[in-house]
Design a protein around this motif. Structure first.
Motif, mmCIF file in Angstrom:
data_model
loop_
_atom_site.group_PDB
_atom_site.id
_atom_site.type_symbol
_atom_site.label_atom_id
_atom_site.label_comp_id
_atom_site.label_asym_id
_atom_site.label_seq_id
_atom_site.Cartn_x
_atom_site.Cartn_y
_atom_site.Cartn_z
ATOM 1 N N GLY A 527 0.807 -1.212 0.000
ATOM 2 C CA GLY A 527 0.000 0.000 0.000
ATOM 3 C C GLY A 527 0.838 1.259 0.000
ATOM 4 O O GLY A 527 0.581 2.184 0.775
ATOM 5 N N SER A 529 1.485 3.400 -2.629
ATOM 6 C CA SER A 529 1.283 4.357 -3.723
ATOM 7 C C SER A 529 0.882 5.732 -3.217
ATOM 8 O O SER A 529 0.910 6.710 -3.963
ATOM 9 C CB SER A 529 0.214 3.828 -4.696
ATOM 10 O OG SER A 529 -1.040 3.705 -4.036
ATOM 11 N N ARG A 530 0.510 5.815 -1.931
ATOM 12 C CA ARG A 530 0.102 7.111 -1.384
ATOM 13 C C ARG A 530 0.236 7.088 0.135
ATOM 14 O O ARG A 530 0.517 6.060 0.748
ATOM 15 C CB ARG A 530 -1.348 7.425 -1.770
ATOM 16 C CG ARG A 530 -2.342 6.392 -1.284
ATOM 17 C CD ARG A 530 -3.752 6.647 -1.800
ATOM 18 N NE ARG A 530 -4.700 5.624 -1.379
ATOM 19 C CZ ARG A 530 -5.330 5.622 -0.202
ATOM 20 N NH1 ARG A 530 -5.118 6.605 0.659
ATOM 21 N NH2 ARG A 530 -6.177 4.660 0.107
ATOM 22 N N ARG A 534 3.554 5.611 0.948
ATOM 23 C CA ARG A 534 4.473 6.310 0.043
ATOM 24 C C ARG A 534 5.617 6.962 0.829
ATOM 25 O O ARG A 534 6.782 6.845 0.446
ATOM 26 C CB ARG A 534 3.734 7.365 -0.769
ATOM 27 C CG ARG A 534 4.689 8.257 -1.579
ATOM 28 C CD ARG A 534 3.985 9.321 -2.384
ATOM 29 N NE ARG A 534 3.263 8.733 -3.512
ATOM 30 C CZ ARG A 534 2.700 9.453 -4.481
ATOM 31 N NH1 ARG A 534 2.778 10.766 -4.456
ATOM 32 N NH2 ARG A 534 2.070 8.854 -5.478
ATOM 33 N N HIS A 550 4.228 -1.436 -3.601
ATOM 34 C CA HIS A 550 3.031 -2.230 -3.889
ATOM 35 C C HIS A 550 1.804 -1.332 -4.058
ATOM 36 O O HIS A 550 1.637 -0.345 -3.345
ATOM 37 C CB HIS A 550 2.778 -3.229 -2.759
ATOM 38 C CG HIS A 550 1.380 -3.782 -2.781
ATOM 39 N ND1 HIS A 550 0.398 -3.334 -1.911
ATOM 40 C CD2 HIS A 550 0.786 -4.703 -3.568
ATOM 41 C CE1 HIS A 550 -0.726 -3.975 -2.165
ATOM 42 N NE2 HIS A 550 -0.517 -4.810 -3.161
ATOM 43 N N TYR A 551 0.952 -1.722 -5.012
ATOM 44 C CA TYR A 551 -0.314 -1.018 -5.198
ATOM 45 C C TYR A 551 -1.374 -2.032 -5.613
ATOM 46 O O TYR A 551 -1.066 -3.155 -6.057
ATOM 47 C CB TYR A 551 -0.196 0.083 -6.252
ATOM 48 C CG TYR A 551 -0.011 -0.427 -7.672
ATOM 49 C CD1 TYR A 551 -1.095 -0.504 -8.551
ATOM 50 C CD2 TYR A 551 1.232 -0.847 -8.137
ATOM 51 C CE1 TYR A 551 -0.937 -0.971 -9.845
ATOM 52 C CE2 TYR A 551 1.405 -1.314 -9.433
ATOM 53 C CZ TYR A 551 0.316 -1.384 -10.286
ATOM 54 O OH TYR A 551 0.467 -1.860 -11.561
ATOM 55 N N THR A 552 -2.639 -1.617 -5.473
ATOM 56 C CA THR A 552 -3.748 -2.493 -5.861
ATOM 57 C C THR A 552 -4.284 -2.128 -7.234
ATOM 58 O O THR A 552 -4.395 -2.987 -8.108
ATOM 59 C CB THR A 552 -4.882 -2.417 -4.821
ATOM 60 O OG1 THR A 552 -4.390 -2.896 -3.574
ATOM 61 C CG2 THR A 552 -6.084 -3.264 -5.247
ATOM 62 N N ASN A 554 -4.098 1.693 -8.443
ATOM 63 C CA ASN A 554 -3.660 3.009 -8.919
ATOM 64 C C ASN A 554 -2.206 2.931 -9.406
ATOM 65 O O ASN A 554 -1.265 3.302 -8.694
ATOM 66 C CB ASN A 554 -3.805 4.048 -7.806
ATOM 67 C CG ASN A 554 -3.748 5.468 -8.356
ATOM 68 O OD1 ASN A 554 -3.180 5.709 -9.419
ATOM 69 N ND2 ASN A 554 -4.338 6.403 -7.625
ATOM 70 N N LYS A 555 -2.046 2.440 -10.614
ATOM 71 C CA LYS A 555 -0.714 2.252 -11.187
ATOM 72 C C LYS A 555 0.016 3.580 -11.316
ATOM 73 O O LYS A 555 1.228 3.665 -11.087
ATOM 74 C CB LYS A 555 -0.831 1.586 -12.556
ATOM 75 C CG LYS A 555 0.489 1.283 -13.234
ATOM 76 C CD LYS A 555 0.274 0.568 -14.564
ATOM 77 C CE LYS A 555 1.592 0.238 -15.238
ATOM 78 N NZ LYS A 555 1.385 -0.471 -16.530
ATOM 79 N N ALA A 558 1.473 4.710 -7.982
ATOM 80 C CA ALA A 558 2.660 3.907 -7.636
ATOM 81 C C ALA A 558 3.864 4.352 -8.457
ATOM 82 O O ALA A 558 4.988 4.452 -7.944
ATOM 83 C CB ALA A 558 2.369 2.436 -7.863
ATOM 84 N N THR A 574 7.656 -1.068 -9.064
ATOM 85 C CA THR A 574 6.286 -1.311 -8.639
ATOM 86 C C THR A 574 5.952 -2.800 -8.700
ATOM 87 O O THR A 574 6.532 -3.552 -9.483
ATOM 88 C CB THR A 574 5.285 -0.542 -9.517
ATOM 89 O OG1 THR A 574 5.415 -0.984 -10.873
ATOM 90 C CG2 THR A 574 5.528 0.950 -9.441
ATOM 91 N N ARG A 576 2.135 -5.159 -8.348
ATOM 92 C CA ARG A 576 0.677 -5.040 -8.180
ATOM 93 C C ARG A 576 0.080 -6.336 -7.656
ATOM 94 O O ARG A 576 0.461 -7.433 -8.081
ATOM 95 C CB ARG A 576 0.015 -4.717 -9.511
ATOM 96 C CG ARG A 576 -1.415 -4.191 -9.381
ATOM 97 C CD ARG A 576 -2.273 -4.533 -10.575
ATOM 98 N NE ARG A 576 -2.682 -5.937 -10.563
ATOM 99 C CZ ARG A 576 -3.719 -6.410 -9.872
ATOM 100 N NH1 ARG A 576 -4.463 -5.605 -9.135
ATOM 101 N NH2 ARG A 576 -4.019 -7.700 -9.905
#
Length: 767
Positions: A527, A529-530, A534, A550-552, A554-555, A558, A574, A576
């Motif tokens: 998590g 990406s923000r 982040r 890692h992101y779910t 929102n590429k 990330a 990155t 995912r």
């Protein structure tokens, strides 16, 4: 702080140490080389320089001094003949005795101002906050202590520096060996990897009449040696294998080498670095070991020079480990395969036959030749579409704007990088000069055009290119887009270097410790990406870690995190995966391991930060079974199975940090289900800490309070003022506040903290 004696201490005055000393001096660094031997070697353990090494020597102007050594286009792969000819200014392999290579590099390093001190046996090493101290003993028993910003062990496979630093050197000892000797007065036929019934025999008579013999007896184990074999043993094995008596010859040099295989876990640990055989041990088949070490030195030298002059971007020096560890692992792999083919008995004949057929196919031949010669090495230097990005610049004839001819190799002889406009128009240099301003001591800016057959050259149409001092291409463009970032990443800050005597002040001026506490480490932040994720990823990278972001879904976010890290000179990529669904951990680790393998050569994961989570935000009455199951799956189940899976990749001494919540200690009826899942996260830390203590893996929980996370409520001043009153500091938390706590737990500074709950709520839980 007292003045340092020098900036870099290099231990070992073999070819690798001397190559590094010369590179450091070209980069403007002060260097002292300590060598236990009182005089240069007269032995010739390695006698082969490959095409890539010859290109490098050309780029330092050393080939003229070397003369015209014998060239042999044919090499071998595990004793199977292999044409090494590829597109290069110096294709094939070149026969240069190691003592001549050492002599050449020694003269060059000293001519550049390197201080080479022989008869200094290193006995002690102390790594302090702001320097290293190296203690050596001279031949008359005098103890000498030198201080520097860092030390590099180039002192061979039995490295004293590596031992004193306690560096991990995993692998295996030799199980088979090859005996060899240089013998005068022999009259025996030459043999090129001749496989006989009882073993392998090699004999090559030199122009001076000396014959080098090498022999292996099938099935004969390496045993444990404390020194070199005697000539009688070599002669006895030779006679058993070939039936020839060589005992009447005069041995000039005798030794043996086995198929031991080891590699340092980290080529850099703070102020201690390793290069050459001190960093990797492998059977010296086909001369790869020496060439690998020399190329280590050239990769490291210019980076370390920039760093110790306090001009480097964060992450620059860590790219040495990232790039060369992966290359070393690949070379070890091909050498293990060759050792099996070379020293294996009749059981490997079928494999040898099949491989000989494959080598006859041009793609296979070219692939193996590129791997052995080092011509196919490519580094991860960032985004870009040019096919040569990250690869070494091929032979590039150029015409300057005044019509004079030169080559890219000649332009690299200053040891500086090269920012080259290929239009050949002098006016085109202006934007490049502006971009490189303040780095003139590290980058040469020039306009030239490709000479002769330009349409066929791989750089045709490239516009402008940025080449590192080691010859690898790191940026291309028809405009200057991306050039500023590339210049900062590889050539650091603008402006003059800081004085030698005050490294602490210079590091502070750069915004922190440029020799990070997490150099050589790898991290996964879920998590990230923000928000806090982040900030944590950026902070870990700033300390030197390679970070998987890692992101779910929102590429783009990330990618922005990665870009923010790379802008500061750090390294990230990155990965995912949606958490809380079947197969989530498997999908995440597929991407993670691929990214780690590509960048480090291993899948080791040193740091796991379980940050990803899902807020509840609903009352008890509105909490459906589906919502409850989702909160448990993302916030509690996923971290449990992530930890369990990560332990397969995590070396001893790893770090696991779970992000909990202040709501586990502060009541909020609107978040009961959420708080329950975060309570489970704290139990993970408590019980895993006990389980993993024997492996020195720490597991801790960090509980943020009200922290700015992008929620629109933080845009309402009145709401922020209300929330701020809950903190002892009368403000809301920033993501960086939490990231700093997480980073502390990831470093060795927190080695004595495990199973702990850390309140990072700004005093909200004080009541």
């Amino acid at each position: 702080m007292a003045a340092l004696d020098t900036q870099v201490i290099v231990v070992g005055a073999g070819p690798v140490g001397l190559m590094l000393a010369g590179e450091l001096r070209l980069g403007g660094a002060e260097v002292v080389v300590l060598e236990a031997r009182t005089s240069p070697t007269t032995e010739s353990r390695a006698s082969t320089l490959h095409a890539r090494t010859m290109e490098i020597l050309d780029s330092r102007g050393l080939l003229e001094e070397l003369g015209t050594p014998p060239r042999e286009p044919r090499g071998h792969f595990g004793g199977i003949p292999l044409d090494l000819t590829l597109d290069s200014s110096h294709p094939g392999q070149w026969k240069v005795p190691q003592h001549r290579t050492e002599e050449l590099l020694g003269e060059w390093a000293r001519s550049l101002g390197a201080d080479v001190r022989r008869g200094h046996e290193v006995r002690g090493l102390s790594v302090l906050d702001d320097r290293v101290e190296v203690e050596s003993v001279t031949g008359d028993g005098t103890t000498v202590t030198l201080s520097a910003l860092c030390v590099v062990g180039c002192d061979g496979e039995n490295s004293t520096v590596r031992r004193l630093a306690g560096a991990a050197f995993p692998g295996r000892d030799a199980t088979r060996e090859l005996l060899r000797a240089d013998v005068a007065g022999l009259d025996i036929p030459n043999r090129r990897f001749e496989r006989l019934e009882k073993g392998l025999a090699i004999a090559a008579r030199r122009d001076d009449g000396v014959t080098r013999v090498m022999v292996h007896e099938f099935g004969r184990p390496a045993g444990t040696r404390t020194g070199d074999p005697d000539f009688a043993e070599v002669a006895a094995v030779w006679e058993r294998v070939t039936g020839e008596d060589i005992s009447g010859g005069t041995p000039l040099w005798v030794n043996s080498f086995g198929d031991a295989d080891r590699q340092a876990t980290a080529y850099r640990d703070g102020r201690v670095l390793l290069a050459g055989d001190a960093a990797h041990q492998q059977m010296p088949i086909g001369g790869q070991a020496l060439n690998l070490g020399l190329q280590d030195a050239v990769n490291l030298g210019w980076k370390l020079a920039i760093q110790v002059r306090r001009l480097g971007s964060e992450g620059l020096l860590d790219s040495y480990h990232a790039e060369r560890h992966a290359v070393g692992a690949r070379v070890r792999s091909n050498i293990q395969a060759q050792a099996l083919l070379l020293l294996g008995g009749p059981e490997v004949e079928a494999v040898r036959s099949v491989l000989a057929e494959l080598i006859a196919q041009e793609p296979v031949r070219a692939h193996l030749a590129g791997m052995i010669s080092g011509l196919d090495v490519r580094y991860d230097v960032g985004t870009g579409g040019h096919p040569l990005l990250g690869a070494r610049l091929p032979h590039t004839p150029l015409l300057r704007t005044d019509g004079s001819a030169t080559t890219a190799a000649a332009l690299l002889r200053t040891g500086r990088g090269l920012l080259l406009d290929l239009s050949g128009e002098q006016d085109a240099e202006a934007p490049l000069h502006r971009a490189a301003a303040g780095r003139e001591d590290r980058v040469t800016v020039l306009s030239a055009r490709l000479a002769g057959g330009a349409d066929d050259h791989p750089l045709a149409g490239a516009g402008a290119v940025l080449v590192r001092p080691d010859g690898h291409l790191v940026w291309t463009g028809r405009t200057t887009d991306g050039l500023d970032a590339a210049l900062y990443r590889w050539f650091g800050l603008t402006g003059p270097a800081a004085p030698l005597t005050n490294p602490a002040a210079s590091a502070a001026a750069q915004g922190g410790n440029t020799m990070g506490r997490l150099n050589g480490k790898t991290a996964l932040v879920t998590g990230s990406s923000r928000g806090m994720g982040r900030a944590t990823a950026v902070r870990l990278a700033r300390e030197g870690a390679l970070v998987a972001v890692h992101y779910t879904s929102n590429k783009e976010a990330a990618a922005e995190t990665v870009a923010a890290i790379e802008t500061e000179g750090g390294r990230a990529f990155t990965v995912r995966a949606e958490l809380g669904v079947p197969g989530d951990v498997h999908e995440l680790f597929l991407g993670l391991e691929a990214g780690l393998k590509e960048r480090t050569g291993t899948t080791d994961l040193d740091i796991l930060v379980n940050n990803a989570g899902e807020m509840g935000g609903v009352s008890v009455d509105d909490t459906t079974p589906e919502k409850f199951d989702r909160l448990v799956a993302v916030n509690a189940k996923a971290p449990f199975f992530l930890i369990r899976r990560a332990l397969k990749n995590m070396p001893d001494g790893g770090r696991i940090i779970n992000i909990s919540s202040g709501l586990t200690h502060f009541a909020n009826p609107e978040e009961i289900a959420y708080a329950m899942t975060k309570g489970a996260v704290e139990q993970l830390a408590l019980h895993f800490a006990k389980l993993l203590g024997p492996r020195n893996i720490t597991v801790n929980s960090v509980a943020p309070g009200i922290t700015r996370n992008g929620n629109p409520v933080f845009d309402i001043p009145e709401a922020v003022e209300q929330m701020a009153q809950l903190s002892a500091f009368n403000r809301v938390g920033e993501p960086e506040d939490v990231a700093d706590v997480v980073t502390f737990l990831a470093t060795d500074d927190a080695r004595w903290v495990t199973g702990a709950f850390l309140d990072a709520s700004g005093g909200t839980l004080l009541g």
